[in-house]
Design an enzyme around this catalytic site. Structure first.
Site, mmCIF file in Angstrom:
data_model
loop_
_atom_site.group_PDB
_atom_site.id
_atom_site.type_symbol
_atom_site.label_atom_id
_atom_site.label_comp_id
_atom_site.label_asym_id
_atom_site.label_seq_id
_atom_site.Cartn_x
_atom_site.Cartn_y
_atom_site.Cartn_z
ATOM 1 N N ASP A 1 24.687 5.712 -8.234
ATOM 2 C CA ASP A 1 24.221 5.901 -9.613
ATOM 3 C C ASP A 1 25.350 5.679 -10.610
ATOM 4 O O ASP A 1 25.136 5.156 -11.698
ATOM 5 C CB ASP A 1 23.652 7.315 -9.808
ATOM 6 C CG ASP A 1 22.363 7.510 -9.018
ATOM 7 O OD1 ASP A 1 21.804 6.496 -8.565
ATOM 8 O OD2 ASP A 1 21.939 8.665 -8.849
ATOM 9 N N SER B 1 -3.471 -20.373 6.470
ATOM 10 C CA SER B 1 -3.648 -19.140 7.252
ATOM 11 C C SER B 1 -3.576 -19.527 8.723
ATOM 12 O O SER B 1 -3.500 -20.710 9.056
ATOM 13 C CB SER B 1 -4.968 -18.477 6.903
ATOM 14 O OG SER B 1 -5.999 -19.377 7.161
ATOM 15 N N LEU B 2 -3.619 -18.555 9.590
ATOM 16 C CA LEU B 2 -3.472 -18.842 11.021
ATOM 17 C C LEU B 2 -4.821 -18.734 11.704
ATOM 18 O O LEU B 2 -5.642 -17.893 11.323
ATOM 19 C CB LEU B 2 -2.529 -17.816 11.648
ATOM 20 C CG LEU B 2 -1.093 -17.831 11.135
ATOM 21 C CD1 LEU B 2 -0.359 -16.577 11.573
ATOM 22 C CD2 LEU B 2 -0.368 -19.069 11.670
ATOM 23 N N GLU C 1 6.544 -13.359 16.995
ATOM 24 C CA GLU C 1 6.896 -12.350 15.988
ATOM 25 C C GLU C 1 5.742 -11.378 15.844
ATOM 26 O O GLU C 1 4.624 -11.662 16.263
ATOM 27 C CB GLU C 1 7.057 -13.011 14.605
ATOM 28 C CG GLU C 1 8.222 -13.908 14.477
ATOM 29 C CD GLU C 1 8.052 -14.831 13.269
ATOM 30 O OE1 GLU C 1 7.374 -14.458 12.293
ATOM 31 O OE2 GLU C 1 8.609 -15.924 13.334
ATOM 32 N N LYS D 1 2.814 -9.576 13.749
ATOM 33 C CA LYS D 1 1.968 -9.996 12.635
ATOM 34 C C LYS D 1 1.772 -8.792 11.719
ATOM 35 O O LYS D 1 1.027 -7.856 12.031
ATOM 36 C CB LYS D 1 0.620 -10.507 13.150
ATOM 37 C CG LYS D 1 -0.239 -11.081 12.035
ATOM 38 C CD LYS D 1 -1.466 -11.779 12.585
ATOM 39 C CE LYS D 1 -2.248 -12.469 11.494
ATOM 40 N NZ LYS D 1 -2.676 -11.598 10.418
ATOM 41 N N ASP E 1 0.668 -6.398 8.838
ATOM 42 C CA ASP E 1 -0.611 -6.240 8.152
ATOM 43 C C ASP E 1 -0.355 -5.815 6.708
ATOM 44 O O ASP E 1 -0.437 -4.637 6.359
ATOM 45 C CB ASP E 1 -1.434 -5.179 8.892
ATOM 46 C CG ASP E 1 -2.889 -5.252 8.502
ATOM 47 O OD1 ASP E 1 -3.255 -6.169 7.747
ATOM 48 O OD2 ASP E 1 -3.658 -4.375 8.939
ATOM 49 N N TYR F 1 9.285 -14.245 6.800
ATOM 50 C CA TYR F 1 8.971 -14.890 8.077
ATOM 51 C C TYR F 1 8.964 -16.414 8.044
ATOM 52 O O TYR F 1 8.742 -17.047 9.071
ATOM 53 C CB TYR F 1 7.681 -14.346 8.695
ATOM 54 C CG TYR F 1 6.447 -14.398 7.812
ATOM 55 C CD1 TYR F 1 5.956 -15.594 7.330
ATOM 56 C CD2 TYR F 1 5.765 -13.232 7.504
ATOM 57 C CE1 TYR F 1 4.819 -15.632 6.538
ATOM 58 C CE2 TYR F 1 4.627 -13.258 6.707
ATOM 59 C CZ TYR F 1 4.167 -14.468 6.218
ATOM 60 O OH TYR F 1 3.054 -14.512 5.446
ATOM 61 N N LYS G 1 -4.439 -11.635 18.040
ATOM 62 C CA LYS G 1 -4.786 -10.338 17.467
ATOM 63 C C LYS G 1 -4.899 -9.274 18.563
ATOM 64 O O LYS G 1 -5.131 -9.578 19.723
ATOM 65 C CB LYS G 1 -6.124 -10.444 16.716
ATOM 66 C CG LYS G 1 -6.128 -11.481 15.619
ATOM 67 C CD LYS G 1 -5.384 -11.035 14.392
ATOM 68 C CE LYS G 1 -6.165 -10.083 13.560
ATOM 69 N NZ LYS G 1 -6.888 -10.663 12.441
ATOM 70 N N CYS H 1 -20.130 26.688 -1.509
ATOM 71 C CA CYS H 1 -19.075 26.616 -0.491
ATOM 72 C C CYS H 1 -19.678 26.935 0.878
ATOM 73 O O CYS H 1 -20.371 27.951 1.021
ATOM 74 C CB CYS H 1 -17.967 27.610 -0.834
ATOM 75 S SG CYS H 1 -16.762 27.781 0.496
ATOM 76 N N CYS I 1 -17.944 30.644 1.974
ATOM 77 C CA CYS I 1 -18.170 31.923 1.286
ATOM 78 C C CYS I 1 -19.384 31.870 0.362
ATOM 79 O O CYS I 1 -19.705 32.856 -0.279
ATOM 80 C CB CYS I 1 -16.927 32.321 0.498
ATOM 81 S SG CYS I 1 -16.622 31.228 -0.897
ATOM 82 N N CYS J 1 -13.845 25.169 -4.461
ATOM 83 C CA CYS J 1 -14.412 26.500 -4.285
ATOM 84 C C CYS J 1 -13.462 27.401 -5.055
ATOM 85 O O CYS J 1 -12.278 27.455 -4.753
ATOM 86 C CB CYS J 1 -14.430 26.868 -2.794
ATOM 87 S SG CYS J 1 -14.567 28.635 -2.502
ATOM 88 N N CYS K 1 -11.995 33.279 -0.481
ATOM 89 C CA CYS K 1 -12.721 32.532 0.557
ATOM 90 C C CYS K 1 -11.859 32.488 1.829
ATOM 91 O O CYS K 1 -10.693 32.090 1.768
ATOM 92 C CB CYS K 1 -13.003 31.117 0.044
ATOM 93 S SG CYS K 1 -13.699 30.020 1.275
HETATM 94 S S1 IVH Z 1 3.462 -17.317 9.416
HETATM 95 C C1 IVH Z 1 1.214 -21.249 8.371
HETATM 96 N N1 IVH Z 1 4.294 -15.053 10.354
HETATM 97 O O1 IVH Z 1 -0.827 -13.636 8.617
HETATM 98 C C2 IVH Z 1 1.077 -19.828 8.547
HETATM 99 N N2 IVH Z 1 2.331 -15.038 9.013
HETATM 100 O O2 IVH Z 1 -3.462 -15.754 8.546
HETATM 101 C C3 IVH Z 1 2.243 -19.121 8.045
HETATM 102 N N3 IVH Z 1 1.384 -12.810 8.660
HETATM 103 O O3 IVH Z 1 -1.415 -15.037 5.507
HETATM 104 C C4 IVH Z 1 2.195 -17.702 8.315
HETATM 105 N N4 IVH Z 1 2.891 -11.704 9.811
HETATM 106 O O4 IVH Z 1 0.154 -13.126 5.550
HETATM 107 C C5 IVH Z 1 3.353 -15.668 9.630
HETATM 108 N N5 IVH Z 1 5.188 -13.094 11.250
HETATM 109 C C6 IVH Z 1 4.264 -13.715 10.502
HETATM 110 C C7 IVH Z 1 3.214 -13.008 9.880
HETATM 111 C C8 IVH Z 1 2.255 -13.722 9.146
HETATM 112 C C9 IVH Z 1 1.798 -11.599 9.068
HETATM 113 C C10 IVH Z 1 0.170 -13.034 7.840
HETATM 114 C C11 IVH Z 1 0.358 -13.928 6.669
HETATM 115 C C12 IVH Z 1 -0.740 -14.948 6.712
HETATM 116 C C13 IVH Z 1 -1.631 -14.428 7.781
HETATM 117 C C14 IVH Z 1 -2.136 -15.579 8.609
#
Ligand code: IVH
Length: 676
Positions: free
Chosen positions: A40, A85-86, A116, A118, A120, A229, A315, A409, A412, A427, A432
């Site tokens: 700080d 997306s994957l 790696e 995944k 969430d 990532y 998954k 409640c 009570c 309550c 109670c």
């Molecule tokens: S690589 C071309 N690596 O999963 C795809 N994605 O549907 C590049 N996610 O929208 C994504 N962990 O938000 C990658 N280690 C990881 C991840 C990851 C989570 C998510 C990401 C993406 C969704 C894929």
């Protein structure tokens, strides 16, 4: 002596480097080297120099994380490269099929995979130009997303300036996931519960909700983390595993569990291992991601429609399940809060049998139109309590009727009340039995009085056998030693243990006692704030709602709740008895002394010798308190340049006003006296 410009520049750069290094040590490596106070101090020095030399502020300065003005609307921008997306896989067979496709397309070339976790959370693209963070964009529809740069700048694990060296890129885009740890999420929700705000359903929703906030100042208070990532730069001939290492060197958090495998067997084992180990992680994951390691091979494999051919998500078994909602029961908390709980036909979710789930409150049930007899979706995430998230309307019986929230409640039978701006029913009968039980469990809990030997089952017995009606009764229990011994499953040893634990709790500090009393909206941090301003319970009992609100951290809800609690005759009696039993109803800390001892001071306008924070610290170190608003309880108003309405109000109320010179002279006089 006045410092020249190059001295100032050098000092600024040195401070920024130091602060960046400490941010990285704390937020990325979790290995802080200095105390919060030291940090700080560095920050305050940098802020002071920048305040005095605003032309030297740069966007990569650590002071620029928070401070962006609220945005009305986020700009929609196009991604440099679409955020794909994957494709998802759920079985060993699917994973082997993926490997067969990769093998075929690479026509016999050698290849390896990187596995790696995944995460969430919510994905994000961050652009750096010449090593400086330029913009941060949400995924959006994959082609275009929202520019949320100011919000992202507040995330401490996102470097504002990259750690650059000759082997690392300066112009690049980093993609990754914003997540929130379970403990941070639970803490945040507990605080929301205390202030009666709407709770977030899970960490991912809370990240998504936070990133969409229009005020970066609020975003800055939320415990978000960014895990990188993907590194996108001009070099396409390296490999992903090395890129993860580069990301780490650039200053990002990366997945330390990532592993490289030469064959699909290793990938499958990694997936199976993490399905079990996910429970031990501090954040949610919903699978693993498998990526072909070589960037050239990634390019050769290309993409189909919206997902790449070089990566897949494997998954885990779903943490969701459908089941029948058999009933809705009401639970009574220690402050009288009523929580509806779903009683479910037992169902296995992610290996655990679930038969109860949270329904939060009346509005949640109404908004989701949840009815008894419905087939509902139940979700379990991390260590969070299972919850009903939606209804399968297609299975609804024609005879079903909406749930009517009971008016009494369940324990009570007293009338339930719901305040205008709160989501919960209460309550209001403090006698109670469920509330008594809850209050005693809370009193004995870890962060509160920490009484060993007083677990939930013991509390149940003490309450149902009417040994205790309130927390003060615990301190009279020693009088009933023999009677206690005759209770079912009790013996000499367990009674001694309990009485010993109760006796020991008498040494807990005042702030713990205040928290343990269970005053609505008063959590452990607010208890500490109260103790910082009031050193005895008597002082606190005298304070008005208006005066309490002069304290920065205390708003009307908290102030009203404290005053209501302490003016209740029953609570007053309990507090008096606790004091008589020998509990510390006063703060033990040495009171600071000095010329401002006992004075309530307000600062207004800008001071030329101090920043606000420095002046506040000085006043507090010399025994005074600093409040934010002028009221008749204020002793002194210190007036700087351009003072506004506070000065007018103080004049009207006849409050003593000091200019900066007078303020300084009092401090200097004190220094002279104490320096001798
Ligand atoms: S690589 C071309 N690596 O999963 C795809 N994605 O549907 C590049 N996610 O929208 C994504 N962990 O938000 C990658 N280690 C990881 C991840 C990851 C989570 C998510 C990401 C993406 C969704 C894929």
């Amino acid at each position: 002596m006045k410092k020249n410009n190059s001295d100032i520049n050098l000092r600024i750069e040195k401070l920024r480097e130091e602060i960046r290094r400490h941010d990285h040590l704390y937020y990325v490596l979790a290995q802080p080297e200095v105390s919060d106070a030291k940090y700080d101090e560095l920050y305050a020095e940098l802020k002071k120099i920048e305040d005095e030399n605003p032309h030297l502020i740069t966007p990569d300065s650590p002071t620029q994380r928070v401070g962006g003005a609220p945005t009305k609307e986020f700009q929609n921008v196009t991604h440099s490269i679409p955020m794909l997306s994957l494709s998802n896989t759920y079985s060993e067979e699917d994973i082997r099929d993926f490997d067969k496709r990769v093998n075929g397309l690479l026509e016999g070339r050698q290849y390896s995979y990187v596995c790696e976790l995944k995460f969430d959370g919510v994905s994000l693209a961050i652009r750096y130009e010449n090593g400086i963070l330029k913009s941060a964009i949400t995924r959006g529809d994959g082609v275009q997303g929202d520019e949320i740069t100011q919000n992202v700048k507040t995330i401490r694990s996102v470097p504002l300036k990259l750690n650059i060296s000759s082997t690392l890129p300066r112009n690049c885009e980093i993609r990754g996931e914003v997540v929130m740890n379970h403990t941070d999420f639970n803490k945040m929700n507990e605080e929301k519960e205390l202030t009666g705000e709407k709770l977030f359903a899970n960490p991912r929703n809370s990240v998504a909700g936070t990133l969409k906030l229009q005020d970066p100042q609020i975003v800055g208070t939320r415990p978000l983390r960014f895990i990188a990532y993907l590194l996108l730069d001009q070099l396409n001939d390296g490999n992903h595993f090395d890129n993860l290492h580069k990301l780490k060197q650039l200053g990002f958090l990366v997945d330390t569990n990532a592993k490289r495998f030469d064959d699909i067997e290793g990938v499958i084992n990694f997936w199976k291992e993490w399905e079990i180990k996910r429970e031990s992680l501090p954040f949610d994951i919903d699978g693993i991601v498998v990526k072909v390691n070589s960037l050239r091979q990634q390019e050769m494999l290309g993409a189909i429609a919206k997902s790449p051919r070089w990566a897949i998500a494997c998954k885990f078994k779903s943490r969701k399940a459908d089941t029948i909602l058999l009933d809705i029961k009401l639970q009574v908390g220690r402050t009288g809060t009523i929580t509806p709980v779903a009683i479910l036909e037992p169902v296995k979710i992610g290996g655990t049998m679930v038969s109860r789930a949270s329904l939060y409150n009346e509005d949640y049930i109404r908004e989701k139109d949840i009815r008894i007899g419905d087939t509902v979706v139940v979700e379990r995430g991390g260590d969070v309590i299972p919850k009903v998230t939606s209804v399968l309307f297609e299975n609804r019986k024609k005879t079903s009727v909406p749930f009517i929230f009971p008016k009494k409640c369940p324990e009570c039978k007293s009338k339930l009340v719901r305040f205008d701006d709160e989501a919960n029913y209460y309550c209001e009968n403090s006698e109670c039995p469920m509330q008594i039980r809850g209050r005693i469990i809370h009193w004995a809990a870890r962060g509160a009085m920490d009484i060993s030997g007083l677990g939930d089952a013991v509390v149940d017995q003490l309450v149902s056998n009417e040994f205790v009606h309130n927390v003060a009764d615990l301190y009279d229990l020693f009088k009933f030693r023999d009677k206690l011994k005759s209770l079912e499953r009790w013996g000499e040893k367990s009674v001694d243990n309990l009485l010993d634990g109760i006796e020991k709790s008498k040494s807990r500090e005042f702030n713990r006692i205040l928290f343990a009393l269970g005053i609505r909206h008063v959590g452990s941090s607010i208890s500490q704030v109260i103790v910082d301003h009031f050193s005895t319970i008597e002082e606190l009992m005298k304070v008005s709602v208006e005066n309490l609100q002069n304290i920065n951290e205390i708003g009307p809800k908290i102030a009203e709740s404290i005053v209501r609690y302490l003016s209740d005759p029953h609570n007053k009696k309990v507090v008096t008895r606790l004091k008589a039993a020998g509990l510390k109803m006063a703060s033990q800390r040495n009171k600071k002394s000095g010329p401002f001892q006992g004075k309530n001071i307000v600062l207004t306008g800008s001071l030329s010798n101090f920043t606000r924070d420095q002046a506040k610290e000085l006043i507090e170190s010399l025994g005074g308190k600093v409040s934010s608003t002028v009221s008749k309880n204020i002793d002194i108003l210190v007036v700087g340049l351009d003072a506004g309405s506070k000065l007018e109000k103080a004049k009207k109320l006849g409050i003593e006003t000091w200019d900066e010179e007078k303020f300084l002279s009092i401090i200097n006089l004190h220094k002279k006296v104490t320096d001798v």
